[in-house]
Motif scaffolding. Structure first.
Motif, PDB file in Angstrom:
ATOM      1  N   ASN A 181       0.804  -1.230   0.000  1.00 42.05           N
ATOM      2  CA  ASN A 181       0.000   0.000   0.000  1.00 42.05           C
ATOM      3  C   ASN A 181       0.834   1.277   0.000  1.00 42.05           C
ATOM      4  N   ILE A 182       2.096   1.180   0.394  1.00 44.80           N
ATOM      5  CA  ILE A 182       2.990   2.329   0.179  1.00 44.80           C
ATOM      6  C   ILE A 182       3.221   2.477  -1.329  1.00 44.80           C
ATOM      7  N   GLN A 183       3.410   1.351  -1.985  1.00 45.10           N
ATOM      8  CA  GLN A 183       3.573   1.383  -3.441  1.00 45.10           C
ATOM      9  C   GLN A 183       2.280   1.837  -4.127  1.00 45.10           C
ATOM     10  N   ALA A 184       1.142   1.316  -3.654  1.00 42.76           N
ATOM     11  CA  ALA A 184      -0.151   1.707  -4.238  1.00 42.76           C
ATOM     12  C   ALA A 184      -0.415   3.200  -4.026  1.00 42.76           C
ATOM     13  N   SER A 185       0.032   3.735  -2.898  1.00 47.48           N
ATOM     14  CA  SER A 185      -0.134   5.177  -2.643  1.00 47.48           C
ATOM     15  C   SER A 185       0.668   5.982  -3.646  1.00 47.48           C
ATOM     16  N   TYR A 186       1.899   5.543  -3.851  1.00 43.94           N
ATOM     17  CA  TYR A 186       2.746   6.207  -4.844  1.00 43.94           C
ATOM     18  C   TYR A 186       2.068   6.190  -6.218  1.00 43.94           C
ATOM     19  N   GLU A 187       1.536   5.022  -6.583  1.00 44.88           N
ATOM     20  CA  GLU A 187       0.910   4.899  -7.905  1.00 44.88           C
ATOM     21  C   GLU A 187      -0.383   5.715  -8.007  1.00 44.88           C
ATOM     22  N   ALA A 188      -1.159   5.743  -6.927  1.00 45.08           N
ATOM     23  CA  ALA A 188      -2.404   6.521  -6.949  1.00 45.08           C
ATOM     24  C   ALA A 188      -2.114   8.000  -7.224  1.00 45.08           C
ATOM     25  N   LEU A 189      -0.964   8.476  -6.734  1.00 50.35           N
ATOM     26  CA  LEU A 189      -0.646   9.898  -6.905  1.00 50.35           C
ATOM     27  C   LEU A 189       0.158  10.186  -8.171  1.00 50.35           C
ATOM     28  N   PHE A 190       1.057   9.261  -8.558  1.00 51.72           N
ATOM     29  CA  PHE A 190       1.982   9.573  -9.652  1.00 51.72           C
ATOM     30  C   PHE A 190       1.786   8.702 -10.903  1.00 51.72           C
ATOM     31  N   ALA A 191       0.862   7.747 -10.833  1.00 48.28           N
ATOM     32  CA  ALA A 191       0.443   7.006 -12.033  1.00 48.28           C
ATOM     33  C   ALA A 191      -1.064   6.800 -11.901  1.00 48.28           C
ATOM     34  N   PRO A 192      -1.814   7.923 -11.765  1.00 46.61           N
ATOM     35  CA  PRO A 192      -3.236   7.806 -11.420  1.00 46.61           C
ATOM     36  C   PRO A 192      -4.070   7.207 -12.555  1.00 46.61           C
ATOM     37  N   GLN A 193      -5.139   6.504 -12.164  1.00 47.67           N
ATOM     38  CA  GLN A 193      -6.121   5.980 -13.142  1.00 47.67           C
ATOM     39  C   GLN A 193      -6.643   7.097 -14.024  1.00 47.67           C
ATOM     40  N   ASP A 194      -7.036   8.195 -13.363  1.00 41.74           N
ATOM     41  CA  ASP A 194      -7.318   9.409 -14.124  1.00 41.74           C
ATOM     42  C   ASP A 194      -6.723  10.572 -13.350  1.00 41.74           C
ATOM     43  N   GLU A 195      -6.202  11.544 -14.090  1.00 35.81           N
ATOM     44  CA  GLU A 195      -5.477  12.634 -13.438  1.00 35.81           C
ATOM     45  C   GLU A 195      -6.419  13.558 -12.669  1.00 35.81           C
ATOM     46  N   GLY A 196      -7.701  13.493 -12.994  1.00 35.76           N
ATOM     47  CA  GLY A 196      -8.692  14.284 -12.271  1.00 35.76           C
ATOM     48  C   GLY A 196      -8.349  15.757 -12.301  1.00 35.76           C
ATOM     49  N   ALA A 197      -8.389  16.392 -11.135  1.00 36.51           N
ATOM     50  CA  ALA A 197      -8.246  17.833 -11.060  1.00 36.51           C
ATOM     51  C   ALA A 197      -6.789  18.288 -11.030  1.00 36.51           C
ATOM     52  N   VAL A 198      -5.843  17.345 -10.995  1.00 38.69           N
ATOM     53  CA  VAL A 198      -4.429  17.731 -10.927  1.00 38.69           C
ATOM     54  C   VAL A 198      -3.628  16.969 -11.994  1.00 38.69           C
ATOM     55  N   PRO A 199      -3.234  17.679 -13.079  1.00 38.52           N
ATOM     56  CA  PRO A 199      -2.482  17.023 -14.155  1.00 38.52           C
ATOM     57  C   PRO A 199      -1.158  16.438 -13.654  1.00 38.52           C
ATOM     58  N   LEU A 200      -0.717  15.372 -14.322  1.00 42.35           N
ATOM     59  CA  LEU A 200       0.496  14.668 -13.910  1.00 42.35           C
ATOM     60  C   LEU A 200       1.712  15.594 -13.814  1.00 42.35           C
ATOM     61  N   ILE A 201       1.829  16.518 -14.749  1.00 46.13           N
ATOM     62  CA  ILE A 201       2.988  17.436 -14.718  1.00 46.13           C
ATOM     63  C   ILE A 201       3.004  18.230 -13.406  1.00 46.13           C
ATOM     64  N   GLU A 202       1.834  18.680 -12.971  1.00 42.54           N
ATOM     65  CA  GLU A 202       1.787  19.430 -11.707  1.00 42.54           C
ATOM     66  C   GLU A 202       2.133  18.530 -10.523  1.00 42.54           C
ATOM     67  N   ARG A 203       1.656  17.296 -10.552  1.00 48.90           N
ATOM     68  CA  ARG A 203       1.958  16.341  -9.466  1.00 48.90           C
ATOM     69  C   ARG A 203       3.464  16.138  -9.351  1.00 48.90           C
ATOM     70  N   LEU A 204       4.104  15.927 -10.510  1.00 51.84           N
ATOM     71  CA  LEU A 204       5.545  15.667 -10.492  1.00 51.84           C
ATOM     72  C   LEU A 204       6.330  16.933 -10.171  1.00 51.84           C
ATOM     73  N   ALA A 205       5.837  18.083 -10.630  1.00 51.29           N
ATOM     74  CA  ALA A 205       6.495  19.347 -10.308  1.00 51.29           C
ATOM     75  C   ALA A 205       6.512  19.548  -8.789  1.00 51.29           C
ATOM     76  N   LEU A 206       5.389  19.242  -8.145  1.00 51.01           N
ATOM     77  CA  LEU A 206       5.310  19.338  -6.686  1.00 51.01           C
ATOM     78  C   LEU A 206       6.295  18.385  -6.021  1.00 51.01           C
ATOM     79  N   ALA A 207       6.379  17.166  -6.549  1.00 52.34           N
ATOM     80  CA  ALA A 207       7.275  16.166  -5.961  1.00 52.34           C
ATOM     81  C   ALA A 207       8.735  16.616  -6.054  1.00 52.34           C
TER      82      ALA A 207
END
Lengths: 204, 204
Positions: B32-58
């Motif tokens: 579930n640590i791995q699943a958490s990582y994937e939920a945020l950085f390989a999401p099923q759908d990016e929803g309200a936060v595009p992947l570029i913004e997620r990775l920029a934050l990281a």
């Protein structure tokens, strides 16, 4: 329609000290309503009863991360077939919350730490004196390791590992201290930034 | 089964090692640590936060933690996701010029006020702010607070994010990203020290 506005919480007493008393937590953003939950949302909540909590109903806006976070949380703290006793996992959570300054999280986990260790007096000293308190070599080592790991940048190193080993912890137990303290760096930041604690009303 | 997950890769945990066995003895935590990582950085759908913004934050949050390997890891993912050089440079500049230490911040007025510490200063050069754009610049300001002085977070800070175009749902995902990283970077930092220490004891 979802409201993208903050919610002003008024009329409650703001707790201004660390406590083991039960506190409320009041959300600053609008949670989902139960009537809007899909199967994916219910899966994210993990426990059905969590639909009664404004905190989890706010986090369920993003159900996938909530689900994996919840499952990790439960295993890190409740799976005590091997490793550190529950009391000392709760101690790492309480210490982290005390050091970061999350009065709400600290109240919950100080209560658990006191209950599972039956050492309410020692927990009370942690709350009053802070993480520099001097309790006993084993708890001091867990407290110092949790503080070092919670500091930014991390101050966790060989010295903390050595002290934990001298205090009698094996590698599985040291890994449990690491996970317990690290997890509360996650929890504290959500609780501190998405809402605020409130003293519960005395039932009259 | 023998696959290394992100925590293994970042912490330098190799298959068959003692730490590998310790982690695999807790599959619910590990998975579930791995699943958490994937939920945020390989999401099923990016929803309200595009992947570029997620990775920029990281990249920004790992930078603020001085977590070099993790910073490089997220920066590579950001570049692979198609971020332009200007954005990558702006993130580095924003992190380097706002480096501080935590946890700091103020408590509600009362007995804890003697523990108050001044918050680190946040500032962005005009050209960096313009490269980041209004939305990401507001997100970085908020992330900087969550990393270094989370107890200062207020409802008004969420108003700033809403005004910069972050919806309620996006703020939940955003908060999970910063809070999860605060966890993941500490698990990795802690296990890296532990795995080195265990290896040197076994060798001795």
């Amino acid at each position: 329609m979802m409201s993208d506005k903050t919610i002003i919480q008024e009329g409650h007493e703001i707790p201004a000290a660390f406590t083991r008393e039960e506190l409320d937590w009041l959300n600053w953003l609008e949670p989902l309503a139960e009537s809007n939950l899909t199967d994916r949302h219910w899966a994210g909540l993990v426990d059905k009863a969590r639909s009664k909590s404004s905190y989890f109903m706010l986090l369920v806006h993003d159900p996938d991360i909530l689900k994996s976070r919840t499952l990790a949380d439960k295993d890190i703290f409740y799976n005590t077939k091997t490793g550190l006793p529950r009391a000392e996992r709760e101690l790492s959570a309480a210490v982290t919350s005390r050091y970061n300054g999350c009065i709400y999280c600290c109240s919950v986990h100080a209560r658990f730490a006191a209950q599972f260790s039956k050492r309410a007096g020692d927990i009370e000293r942690l709350l009053e004196e802070g993480t520099k308190t001097d309790i006993d070599p084993r708890w001091n080592a867990i407290i110092a390791a949790s503080v070092a790991l919670t500091s930014t940048p991390s101050a966790f190193g060989e010295e903390q590992i050595k002290d934990l080993r001298v205090a009698g912890l094996d590698d599985t137990e040291i890994s449990d201290v690491i996970h317990g303290a690290a997890f509360f760096n996650w929890a504290n930041r959500l609780m501190l930034s998405l809402g605020e604690p409130a003293a519960t009303m005395d039932p009259k | 089964m023998s696959d290394r997950d992100i925590v293994d890769l970042l912490a330098g945990i190799v298959p068959g090692s003692k730490l590998d066995a310790i982690r695999r003895a807790r599959p619910q935590t590990r998975d579930n640590i791995q699943a958490s990582y994937e939920a945020l950085f390989a999401p099923q759908d990016e929803g309200a936060v595009p992947l570029i913004e997620r990775l920029a934050l990281a990249v920004f949050v790992a930078g603020l933690h001085r977590a070099e390997a993790e910073h490089a890891f997220y920066q590579k993912n950001l570049v692979d996701a198609g971020a332009d050089v200007g954005l990558v440079k702006a993130i580095s500049h924003a992190a380097e010029t706002n480096m501080a230490e935590g946890p700091k911040g103020a408590y509600p007025p009362g007995p804890l006020s003697q523990e108050d510490t001044p918050p680190p200063i946040w500032a962005l050069a005009a050209d960096v702010a313009s490269l980041l754009g209004l939305r990401l610049a507001a997100a970085f300001r908020h992330a900087h607070m969550l990393v270094y002085h989370p107890r200062d977070a207020s409802r008004q800070d969420l108003d700033v994010l809403l005004a910069a175009g972050w919806t309620t749902s996006a703020i939940v995902t955003f908060s999970q990203i910063v809070a999860f990283l605060s966890f993941q970077l500490r698990v990795v930092a802690g296990l890296r020290v532990l795995t080195k220490s265990t290896a040197s004891r076994t060798a001795a």
